[in-house]
Design a protein around this motif. Structure first.
Motif, short mmCIF file in Angstrom:
data_model
loop_
_atom_site.label_atom_id
_atom_site.label_comp_id
_atom_site.label_asym_id
_atom_site.label_seq_id
_atom_site.Cartn_x
_atom_site.Cartn_y
_atom_site.Cartn_z
N ALA A 105 -3.86 5.70 -2.97
CA ALA A 105 -4.15 7.13 -3.16
C ALA A 105 -2.98 8.01 -2.77
CB ALA A 105 -5.40 7.52 -2.38
N ALA A 106 -1.81 7.43 -2.74
CA ALA A 106 -0.62 8.27 -2.53
C ALA A 106 0.22 8.19 -3.81
CB ALA A 106 0.15 7.81 -1.31
N LEU A 156 -8.42 2.72 -2.92
CA LEU A 156 -7.45 2.57 -4.01
C LEU A 156 -6.14 3.18 -3.53
CD1 LEU A 156 -7.37 5.65 -5.17
CD2 LEU A 156 -9.18 4.89 -6.65
N GLY A 203 0.83 -1.20 0.00
CA GLY A 203 0.00 0.00 0.00
C GLY A 203 0.86 1.25 0.00
N PHE A 259 -10.77 -6.74 7.99
CA PHE A 259 -9.32 -6.85 8.19
C PHE A 259 -9.02 -7.06 9.68
CE2 PHE A 259 -5.24 -4.89 9.29
CZ PHE A 259 -4.38 -5.54 8.41
C1 LIG Z 1 -7.84 10.36 2.35
C2 LIG Z 1 -6.70 9.61 3.02
C3 LIG Z 1 -5.55 9.38 2.04
C4 LIG Z 1 -4.77 8.20 2.48
C5 LIG Z 1 -3.71 7.84 1.49
C6 LIG Z 1 -3.78 6.40 1.12
C7 LIG Z 1 -2.50 5.67 1.29
C8 LIG Z 1 -2.56 4.24 0.90
O1 LIG Z 1 -2.81 4.11 -0.51
C9 LIG Z 1 -3.58 3.48 1.67
C10 LIG Z 1 -2.96 2.31 2.39
O2 LIG Z 1 -1.78 2.13 2.46
S1 LIG Z 1 -4.06 1.26 3.11
C11 LIG Z 1 -3.03 0.04 3.84
C12 LIG Z 1 -2.51 -0.91 2.85
N1 LIG Z 1 -1.78 -1.96 3.50
C13 LIG Z 1 -2.32 -3.16 3.75
O3 LIG Z 1 -3.43 -3.45 3.39
C14 LIG Z 1 -1.43 -4.12 4.48
C15 LIG Z 1 -2.19 -4.70 5.66
N2 LIG Z 1 -1.37 -5.55 6.48
C16 LIG Z 1 -1.01 -6.81 6.12
O4 LIG Z 1 -1.26 -7.28 5.02
C17 LIG Z 1 -0.32 -7.64 7.14
O5 LIG Z 1 -0.60 -7.10 8.40
C18 LIG Z 1 1.23 -7.70 7.00
C19 LIG Z 1 1.57 -8.55 5.77
C20 LIG Z 1 1.82 -6.32 6.87
C21 LIG Z 1 1.83 -8.39 8.24
O6 LIG Z 1 1.23 -9.64 8.42
P1 LIG Z 1 1.52 -10.51 9.74
O7 LIG Z 1 2.95 -10.52 9.99
O8 LIG Z 1 0.78 -11.77 9.54
O9 LIG Z 1 0.88 -9.69 10.93
P2 LIG Z 1 -0.65 -9.23 11.16
O10 LIG Z 1 -1.21 -10.00 12.28
O11 LIG Z 1 -1.42 -9.15 9.91
O12 LIG Z 1 -0.41 -7.72 11.64
C22 LIG Z 1 0.28 -7.43 12.83
C23 LIG Z 1 -0.40 -6.28 13.51
O13 LIG Z 1 -0.23 -5.11 12.71
C24 LIG Z 1 -1.49 -4.53 12.43
N3 LIG Z 1 -1.42 -3.95 11.08
C25 LIG Z 1 -0.96 -4.53 9.95
N4 LIG Z 1 -1.00 -3.67 8.93
C26 LIG Z 1 -1.49 -2.51 9.42
C27 LIG Z 1 -1.74 -1.25 8.85
N5 LIG Z 1 -1.51 -0.98 7.57
N6 LIG Z 1 -2.25 -0.31 9.66
C28 LIG Z 1 -2.49 -0.55 10.95
N7 LIG Z 1 -2.26 -1.72 11.55
C29 LIG Z 1 -1.76 -2.69 10.79
C30 LIG Z 1 -2.46 -5.69 12.52
O14 LIG Z 1 -3.77 -5.23 12.74
C31 LIG Z 1 -1.89 -6.46 13.69
O15 LIG Z 1 -2.28 -5.78 14.86
P3 LIG Z 1 -2.61 -6.60 16.21
O16 LIG Z 1 -3.09 -5.55 17.14
O17 LIG Z 1 -1.31 -7.23 16.58
O18 LIG Z 1 -3.67 -7.61 15.82
#
Ligand SMILES: CCCCCCC[C@H](O)CC(=O)SCCNC(=O)CCNC(=O)[C@H](O)C(C)(C)COP(=O)([O-])OP(=O)([O-])OC[C@H]1O[C@@H](n2cnc3c(N)ncnc32)[C@H](O)[C@@H]1OP(=O)([O-])[O-]
Length: 719
Positions: free
Chosen positions: A131-132, A129, A99, A271
């Motif tokens: 968005a950065a 989507l 992301g 999620f």
């Molecule tokens: C208008 C506004 C504009 C915004 C701009 C947009 C920017 C961008 O385009 C949007 C994004 O990036 S969207 C993001 C796109 N990114 C994604 O969709 C990636 C989502 N993450 C993953 O796919 C998986 O967590 C990993 C593969 C990173 C790690 O897997 P693993 O090793 O099996 O470990 P795990 O058990 O899965 O996670 C461990 C702990 O970390 C926590 N946590 C994780 N990610 C987090 C996050 N981003 N955040 C917060 N927390 C997050 C998770 O909840 C857990 O917490 P707990 O309290 O311990 O339960």
């Protein structure tokens, strides 16, 4: 939240420090912004490396912040400042760059990845989507078609694939950070403009419009009503048709729309719910944090029917050695052939070697002496299962865990015939067991915390979303399915057709409507269960009228369909017509329409027009109502567990969050009001009687879902 250091004399090293995944929280964004400014201003710094602490580059934007007002520096200008600077910036990617994490790396001029790293833009799975700048920079870097595929699916790619696609410049088996520091020195003085993606054009083949149109048609067909994949295609189209700044504007507009949507909220809820269910707890105080799983290296599966075969394949694929047991040589040979074929097929898809060496087949239960865990998957018959458990209890080593794959029978009754009831647990897989992600882990009243930990841990090894549930008839998933099925049948009686009901459910987002699923599973399964329950067949109370059983409304329609030999896909006819036995394409069948018409005439039912709204309200609200009863009875840890069961096991559309989340989105007062209405119209359907928990929640102002537990009457947990 971002550490700054100067290394090798002229390289500024910026390290993201926000464990566990270095999410781009407000503090991290501030840290990066300040560090980058410092590096660009410092004349002694000639190049920059950005990396993440603890072997993880960055898991993207901090999803937890999405529900709060935005603070801290925004991502887009932060990334632009990196790209626009006059010093080369290298991203050192270890672990993941997902992301916003990958978008940060795309703003850098070079990317170096560790060979075990993965990159991707999974925003679409969160209803958003990238968005950065992701939708504008990635197509410029790797071309239209691959960018479209990655952005619309959210697929993660390995470092090796990322290198092939051109997302990263180098891959190393050593430290990505060390290589990046060395590389950052080598590229000092080289022209930066070609490395600034925002200044480039998206490389486009001549048939660009066709590619975009086809991608749009594909995502619309797959999305089942989800909006984010459609918005992703629109944003990527802008990367082709518009200059960079205008494309960014489009990206922001589309994101603003998605960001506020209920779909994004639902997907982000999923999620966190998916992760929350892994953190189980029992009423005794035992929980995932204080209960250690037993080691399991050798497992056994009893019964090589459809379920047993799938479970065996799942275990072997997770690297366990498995003893597969059948009652006689013929069944064993048949099972062996099927399991081998399934493993070979899977291995072929992944370009791997099937691990047939992990399997041992036998008809002799005494060969289970050394197995650590046994999963019984014999026919769904209590007497037969008890016989198996009695034998297992005497032949298996005393500390072996005994699991049953029953889909709803009493786990305590099975445990009671063993000498080790504390080592008995339900592991309810869903067909096909090597594919479906859901596992219900059923706690018997005597299942020990250690045995629960073992089953949950095994589920994780198998790649399942495992949910702890209580030992009640049908457990959670199948228990809630009954009212849903009943309502669907009643709707047919009242004037609907299978295709009308299925159409409404598919429009809602289910991959298949209830009648198509029934045809797929085989109509005889439910028929047999109804016979055993005395709802049809010779055991029916002769005093019961045809459309009432055991004091409540009953529809004999599914029984009539089975009596005609229509058993679903396997017989080529069920609620629908198929081109041949085993055929998969359902077409509406005039014979079924005639059967329904005759039935209504026979029972004096005047058919009426039934709309989609009624179908959804009656089927889904009845199911949701049972979900509230499950909570009230203490058979689930919370609404998140129920939702994950439905999303991963029953095809509930993820962008609607699961039944309990959906109820909260619709509004609990509305759900209650509709149930009350339908209950008045159908007073002989107890499932429409609103649950007392639902009433209590409404009386208390419909608190948010994470507060529902406070309104359960104690002591409640049967877990
Ligand atoms: C208008 C506004 C504009 C915004 C701009 C947009 C920017 C961008 O385009 C949007 C994004 O990036 S969207 C993001 C796109 N990114 C994604 O969709 C990636 C989502 N993450 C993953 O796919 C998986 O967590 C990993 C593969 C990173 C790690 O897997 P693993 O090793 O099996 O470990 P795990 O058990 O899965 O996670 C461990 C702990 O970390 C926590 N946590 C994780 N990610 C987090 C996050 N981003 N955040 C917060 N927390 C997050 C998770 O909840 C857990 O917490 P707990 O309290 O311990 O339960």
């Amino acid at each position: 939240m971002a550490r700054y250091a100067q290394v090798q004399g002229s390289v500024a090293l910026i390290t993201l420090t926000n464990p566990p995944v270095n999410a781009l929280s407000a503090a991290v964004r501030l840290g990066i912004t300040e560090a980058v400014t410092r590096a660009l201003r410092d004349p002694k710094v000639k190049s920059v490396v950005i990396c993440g602490e603890n072997g993880v580059f960055c898991g993207g934007a901090d999803i937890r912040e999405f529900a709060k007002p935005m603070t801290g520096p925004p991502l887009v200008p932060m990334i632009s400042a990196i790209e626009e600077g006059d010093k080369p910036v290298v991203a050192a990617i270890e672990g993941v760059a997902f992301g916003g994490g990958l978008e940060l790396a795309l703003g850098c001029h070079y990317r170096i990845a560790h060979s075990k790293a993965r990159v991707g833009l999974p925003e679409v799975t969160l209803g958003l989507l990238p968005a950065a700048g992701g939708t504008q920079r990635l197509p410029r870097l790797i071309g239209l078609a691959p960018a479209l595929e990655l952005i619309t699916t959210g697929r993660h790619v390995t470092a090796q694939e990322a290198l092939k696609l051109g997302i990263v410049d180098k891959v190393t088996d050593q430290s990505a950070q060390d290589l990046a520091i060395q590389f950052a020195q080598e590229v000092i003085g080289q022209p930066l403009l070609p490395r600034k993606l925002s200044t480039q054009l998206t490389p486009c083949p001549p048939d660009v419009d066709t590619i975009l149109d086809e991608a749009m048609a594909r995502v619309k067909q797959r999305a089942r009503g989800a909006m984010a994949p459609v918005a992703c295609v629109q944003a990527v189209r802008a990367a082709v048709n518009l200059p960079y700044q205008a494309g960014m504007q489009k990206e922001q507009e589309l994101m603003a729309f998605l960001f506020r949507s209920s779909q994004a909220r639902a997907l982000q809820y999923c999620f966190f719910a998916q992760r929350a269910v892994g953190k189980w707890s029992l009423s005794s105080g035992a929980h995932s944090g204080n209960s250690k799983p037993r080691p399991v290296t050798k497992a056994a599966v009893i019964g090589l029917g459809t379920m047993g075969r799938g479970i065996t394949v799942a275990l072997v694929k997770a690297g366990l050695s498995v003893v597969a047991v059948e009652t006689n040589k013929k069944q064993l040979e048949m099972g062996k052939q099927m399991v081998s074929a399934m493993l070979k097929h899977d291995a072929q898809k992944m370009n791997a070697v099937p691990r047939l060496d992990l399997l041992h087949y036998t008809t002799d239960l005494s060969e289970l002496k050394n197995t650590d865990l046994i999963i019984e998957a014999v026919f769904e018959d209590m007497a037969l299962k008890k016989e198996v458990f009695k034998k297992l209890s005497s032949v298996c080593k005393p500390d072996a865990v005994l699991c049953t794959n029953t889909s709803g029978l009493d786990v305590d009754e099975l445990a009671s015939v063993t000498k080790r009831p504390e080592l008995v647990v339900g592991m309810h897989f869903f067909a096909p067991a090597h594919v479906m992600k859901l596992l219900e882990v059923v706690r018997g009243s005597r299942s020990s915390p250690e045995v629960m930990a073992t089953a949950m841990h095994l589920g994780k090894r198998l790649g399942k979303v495992s949910v702890v549930v209580g030992n009640c008839s049908g457990f959670v998933g199948n228990r809630m399915l009954r009212p849903y099925l009943d309502q669907a049948n009643f709707l047919l009686e009242e004037g609907a057709t299978p295709e009308l009901v299925d159409g409404a459910l598919e429009e809602f987002g289910f991959p298949m409507g209830v009648f198509k699923v029934s045809d797929l599973s085989g109509l005889d399964v439910g028929w047999r269960i109804r016979k055993e329950a005395g709802l049809t067949g010779p055991n029916v109370d002769p005093k019961d009228p045809l459309r009432r059983r055991q004091g409540r409304r009953y529809s004999p329609l599914p029984d009539l369909v089975c009596e005609q030999g229509r058993l679903g896909q396997k017989s080529g006819r069920g609620w629908y017509l198929y081109d041949k036995p085993g055929g998969r394409v359902a077409t509406p069948d005039p014979d079924i329409h005639k059967l329904l018409e005759d039935y209504r005439v026979r029972h004096g039912i005047r058919p009426r027009q039934i709309g989609s709204q009624e179908v959804l309200e009656r089927c889904l609200f009845a199911l949701i109502n049972e979900g509230f009863r499950v909570l009230e009875d203490g058979m689930a840890m919370g609404p998140e567990g129920i939702d994950m069961i439905y999303v991963f096991g029953y095809g509930w559309p993820r962008h609607r969050g699961g039944p309990m989340f959906y109820a909260a989105m619709v509004g609990l007062p509305r759900v209650l009001e509709r149930l009350e209405y339908y209950q008045q119209v159908h007073p002989d359907v107890p499932h429409l009687q609103p649950s007392s928990l639902l009433r209590r929640l409404v009386v208390n102002g419909s608190p948010p879902l994470d507060k529902w537990r406070d309104f359960l009457q104690r002591p409640h947990s049967q877990l």
